[in-house]
Design a protein around this motif. Structure first.
Motif, PDB file in Angstrom:
ATOM      1  N   GLY A   1      38.178  10.179  21.999  1.00  0.00           N
ATOM      2  CA  GLY A   1      39.120  11.212  22.841  1.00  0.00           C
ATOM      3  C   GLY A   1      38.043  11.818  23.884  1.00  0.00           C
ATOM      4  N   SER A   2      38.574  12.671  25.008  1.00  0.00           N
ATOM      5  CA  SER A   2      37.528  12.898  26.435  1.00  0.00           C
ATOM      6  C   SER A   2      36.312  12.359  26.083  1.00  0.00           C
ATOM      7  CB  SER A   2      38.396  14.790  26.495  1.00  0.00           C
ATOM      8  OG  SER A   2      37.428  14.721  27.444  1.00  0.00           O
ATOM      9  N   LYS A   3      35.981  12.140  27.325  1.00  0.00           N
ATOM     10  CA  LYS A   3      34.437  11.267  28.051  1.00  0.00           C
ATOM     11  C   LYS A   3      34.013  12.427  28.447  1.00  0.00           C
ATOM     12  CE  LYS A   3      35.583   8.013  25.138  1.00  0.00           C
ATOM     13  NZ  LYS A   3      36.707   7.984  25.403  1.00  0.00           N
ATOM     14  N   GLN A   4      34.122  14.039  28.650  1.00  0.00           N
ATOM     15  CA  GLN A   4      34.040  14.326  29.614  1.00  0.00           C
ATOM     16  C   GLN A   4      32.007  14.089  29.178  1.00  0.00           C
ATOM     17  OE1 GLN A   4      35.016  17.786  30.923  1.00  0.00           O
ATOM     18  NE2 GLN A   4      37.148  17.381  31.091  1.00  0.00           N
ATOM     19  N   ALA A   5      31.459  14.435  30.486  1.00  0.00           N
ATOM     20  CA  ALA A   5      30.090  13.896  30.921  1.00  0.00           C
ATOM     21  C   ALA A   5      29.741  15.225  29.367  1.00  0.00           C
ATOM     22  CB  ALA A   5      29.449  14.272  31.655  1.00  0.00           C
ATOM     23  N   GLY A   6      28.481  15.211  28.312  1.00  0.00           N
ATOM     24  CA  GLY A   6      28.207  16.253  27.530  1.00  0.00           C
ATOM     25  C   GLY A   6      28.907  16.769  26.387  1.00  0.00           C
ATOM     26  N   GLY A   7      30.586  16.306  26.964  1.00  0.00           N
ATOM     27  CA  GLY A   7      31.454  16.818  25.643  1.00  0.00           C
ATOM     28  C   GLY A   7      31.382  16.172  24.102  1.00  0.00           C
ATOM     29  N   ARG A   8      32.111  16.865  23.011  1.00  0.00           N
ATOM     30  CA  ARG A   8      32.022  16.048  21.637  1.00  0.00           C
ATOM     31  C   ARG A   8      31.664  14.329  21.931  1.00  0.00           C
ATOM     32  NH1 ARG A   8      35.177  19.715  18.155  1.00  0.00           N
ATOM     33  NH2 ARG A   8      36.881  19.896  20.315  1.00  0.00           N
ATOM     34  N   GLY A   9      33.266  14.645  22.876  1.00  0.00           N
ATOM     35  CA  GLY A   9      33.231  12.363  23.010  1.00  0.00           C
ATOM     36  C   GLY A   9      32.023  11.915  23.296  1.00  0.00           C
ATOM     37  N   ASP A  10      31.718  12.584  24.621  1.00  0.00           N
ATOM     38  CA  ASP A  10      30.811  11.668  25.234  1.00  0.00           C
ATOM     39  C   ASP A  10      29.473  11.226  24.151  1.00  0.00           C
ATOM     40  OD1 ASP A  10      29.195  11.176  27.289  1.00  0.00           O
ATOM     41  OD2 ASP A  10      28.177  12.231  27.136  1.00  0.00           O
ATOM     42  N   ILE A  11      29.079  12.627  23.568  1.00  0.00           N
ATOM     43  CA  ILE A  11      27.715  12.656  22.507  1.00  0.00           C
ATOM     44  C   ILE A  11      28.318  11.521  21.440  1.00  0.00           C
ATOM     45  CG2 ILE A  11      26.432  13.961  21.307  1.00  0.00           C
ATOM     46  CD1 ILE A  11      26.427  14.584  24.430  1.00  0.00           C
ATOM     47  N   ALA A  12      29.127  11.676  21.052  1.00  0.00           N
ATOM     48  CA  ALA A  12      29.722  10.546  19.568  1.00  0.00           C
ATOM     49  C   ALA A  12      29.803   9.404  20.288  1.00  0.00           C
ATOM     50  CB  ALA A  12      30.894  11.072  19.364  1.00  0.00           C
ATOM     51  N   CYS A  13      30.102   9.087  21.411  1.00  0.00           N
ATOM     52  CA  CYS A  13      29.826   7.886  21.862  1.00  0.00           C
ATOM     53  C   CYS A  13      29.262   7.257  22.269  1.00  0.00           C
ATOM     54  CB  CYS A  13      30.997   7.943  22.973  1.00  0.00           C
ATOM     55  SG  CYS A  13      31.036   5.734  23.595  1.00  0.00           S
ATOM     56  N   GLY A  14      28.178   7.930  23.064  1.00  0.00           N
ATOM     57  CA  GLY A  14      26.658   7.619  23.170  1.00  0.00           C
ATOM     58  C   GLY A  14      26.200   7.221  21.711  1.00  0.00           C
ATOM     59  N   LYS A  15      26.697   8.392  21.037  1.00  0.00           N
ATOM     60  CA  LYS A  15      25.076   7.717  19.589  1.00  0.00           C
ATOM     61  C   LYS A  15      25.990   6.248  18.497  1.00  0.00           C
ATOM     62  CE  LYS A  15      24.372  12.449  18.654  1.00  0.00           C
ATOM     63  NZ  LYS A  15      24.417  13.521  17.897  1.00  0.00           N
ATOM     64  N   TRP A  16      27.084   6.098  19.125  1.00  0.00           N
ATOM     65  CA  TRP A  16      27.821   5.185  18.721  1.00  0.00           C
ATOM     66  C   TRP A  16      27.775   3.766  19.034  1.00  0.00           C
ATOM     67  CZ3 TRP A  16      32.119   2.027  21.190  1.00  0.00           C
ATOM     68  CH2 TRP A  16      32.617   1.376  20.580  1.00  0.00           C
ATOM     69  N   LEU A  17      27.653   4.031  20.038  1.00  0.00           N
ATOM     70  CA  LEU A  17      26.520   2.217  21.315  1.00  0.00           C
ATOM     71  C   LEU A  17      25.214   2.348  21.145  1.00  0.00           C
ATOM     72  CD1 LEU A  17      28.056   3.171  24.961  1.00  0.00           C
ATOM     73  CD2 LEU A  17      28.946   1.338  22.748  1.00  0.00           C
ATOM     74  N   LEU A  18      24.955   3.441  20.368  1.00  0.00           N
ATOM     75  CA  LEU A  18      23.187   3.215  20.887  1.00  0.00           C
ATOM     76  C   LEU A  18      22.360   2.650  18.968  1.00  0.00           C
ATOM     77  CD1 LEU A  18      21.016   7.003  21.207  1.00  0.00           C
ATOM     78  CD2 LEU A  18      20.708   5.487  18.961  1.00  0.00           C
ATOM     79  N   SER A  19      23.493   2.799  18.208  1.00  0.00           N
ATOM     80  CA  SER A  19      23.719   2.054  17.063  1.00  0.00           C
ATOM     81  C   SER A  19      23.406   1.163  16.521  1.00  0.00           C
ATOM     82  CB  SER A  19      24.226   3.927  16.022  1.00  0.00           C
ATOM     83  OG  SER A  19      25.466   3.125  16.281  1.00  0.00           O
TER      84      SER A  19
END
Length: 430
Positions: free
Chosen positions: A48-66
């Motif tokens: 969903g929305s990727k605004q910095a610090g929002g739920r989508g951004d954080i979840a996306c970052g964790k996925w890519l990191l993994s």
């Protein structure tokens, strides 16, 4: 058009054995490059929305990191503080006319009862049609694929309106979709002296008419905001070699960013999977930044603390906006199978001959620019930090910074073609 959903992915299944003598079912084949890209695009869009610090951004970052950790990269995170604003009420009202507006960050809120003034039209050259003292300036931006409020045609008339006494500014973001176009902003302090809102051109007609009669309007822009945490990260494979290969991509943005960010993220993962196994003569550094929409705030911080030093970096490749988004027909509003040509490839002069050969036939990328002539976004920050050999993609597709930047704006086939070209490019430069 090809649709990136789970039904299009390759899978394998084995029949259940009912007899001891039946040999075990064959192992499922490794997923194809196409199926991986399709799955990556679907996953990214699904946040969903990727605004910095929002739920989508954080979840996306964790996925890519993994994903990088599974490939054997050593992960380092970097905490980052970014602005945010969650609107409670954001609209412009004039008599019976009302329309939603987009609060321009860093947001200067109005009072709960709004801020009222005469509507005064300001044309795309910055000329006001009446005195601006105490007025709400209705600024008509020239037609374009807008990206940042720092662009001269945006920042100049808005600041001039406040200097002339306007109490607020509403800017009409004229672009190819008729929708409001969100604009990147300085992430450290407000850019303007008062409240600034953006309005879609399709919603602005009635207010332009009202401005001709000097009618009063009220701007409401209230909500909660401040700072919130997010993170950058780097994945490293240190082979003990003297030089590094760096590949970066941002993940954040104003809306869903399917076409703006999805292809870059998928190509970045493609290259990480390939390079982790295939590139043996260089150390690898894969960087993923948040905070892009605040004028590269995340990239600036990661360059300070995470990135390998310029003097030990063989090449830095940056995969920015519009790596492989779809083109559209203006007349019908339908997506085309082809790639939007408004994507730019910028490389160091020494790499121009190779880039012309490698990307021949890939619309937009087939005509690379020297990086000392043209660069943008986070690639410009990489160059400014002293990295001598660089390559990067940036651009603005039709739905760039628009809420309609969804799954229609990207296809697996175009991302595969582009990612494969960058793999060939890296093969020949390393």
């Amino acid at each position: 058009m090809h649709k990136t959903d789970r039904r299009s992915f390759l899978s394998a299944s084995a029949a259940l054995s009912f007899a001891a003598s039946t040999p075990p079912a064959p192992a499922a084949p490794a997923p194809s490059q196409e199926s991986r890209v399709a799955a990556d695009l679907e996953r990214y869009i699904g946040f969903g929305s990727k605004q910095a610090g929002g739920r989508g951004d954080i979840a996306c970052g964790k996925w890519l990191l993994s994903e990088l950790a599974r490939l054997g990269f050593a992960i380092e995170r970097q905490s980052l503080s970014v602005p945010y604003f969650e609107a409670q009420r954001s609209e412009l009202v004039c008599g019976e006319a009302r329309a939603a507006v987009w609060p321009q960050p860093i947001v200067r809120q109005t009072r709960a009862e709004g801020i009222t003034g005469r509507l005064v039209r300001v044309d795309s050259e910055g000329r006001a049609f009446a005195a601006l003292e105490g007025a709400i300036a209705l600024v008509e931006l020239p037609f374009g694929r807008w990206s940042t409020a720092l662009a001269k045609p945006v920042i100049t008339p808005v600041r001039a309106a406040f200097a002339a006494g306007a109490v607020a500014v509403v800017a009409i973001t004229s672009g190819p979709t008729g929708k409001v176009i969100a604009l990147n902003a300085d992430g450290r302090k407000p850019m303007f002296a008062g409240p600034v809102a953006l309005i879609a051109p399709e919603d602005a007609r009635g207010f332009l008419d009202a401005a001709h009669t000097g009618a009063n309007a009220t701007l409401f822009m209230t909500g909660t905001g401040g700072q919130r945490p997010t993170f950058n990260f780097i994945g490293r494979i240190d082979r003990g070699k003297p030089q590094w290969l760096a590949v970066s991509t941002p993940r954040s943005g104003w809306y869903g960013c399917a076409g703006e960010r999805g292809p870059g993220v998928a190509a970045w993962l493609w290259l990480a999977r390939w390079a982790s196994a295939a590139i043996k003569d260089y150390n690898l550094a894969f960087v993923c930044n948040s905070g892009h929409e605040y004028e590269n705030l995340g990239a600036l911080e990661s360059l300070k603390a995470l990135a390998p030093k310029p003097e030990v970096t063989k090449l830095w490749l940056h995969l920015g906006a519009n790596v492989a988004a779809q083109d559209w027909h203006d007349g019908t509003g339908q997506p085309l199978p082809s790639v939007d040509p408004q994507r730019y490839l910028s490389v160091s002069r020494s790499l121009l001959p190779l880039a012309r050969t490698t990307f021949a036939g890939l619309v937009g990328l087939e005509a690379p620019y020297a990086s000392d002539v043209l660069s943008a976004g986070e690639l410009s920050e990489v160059i400014a930090a002293g990295y001598g050999t660089v390559a990067g993609v940036f651009g603005t597709h039709r739905f760039h910074h628009v809420s309609g930047d969804d799954a229609r704006c990207v296809t697996t086939a175009n991302v595969v073609e582009t990612a494969a070209a960058f793999q060939r490019f890296l093969t020949q430069t390393t």
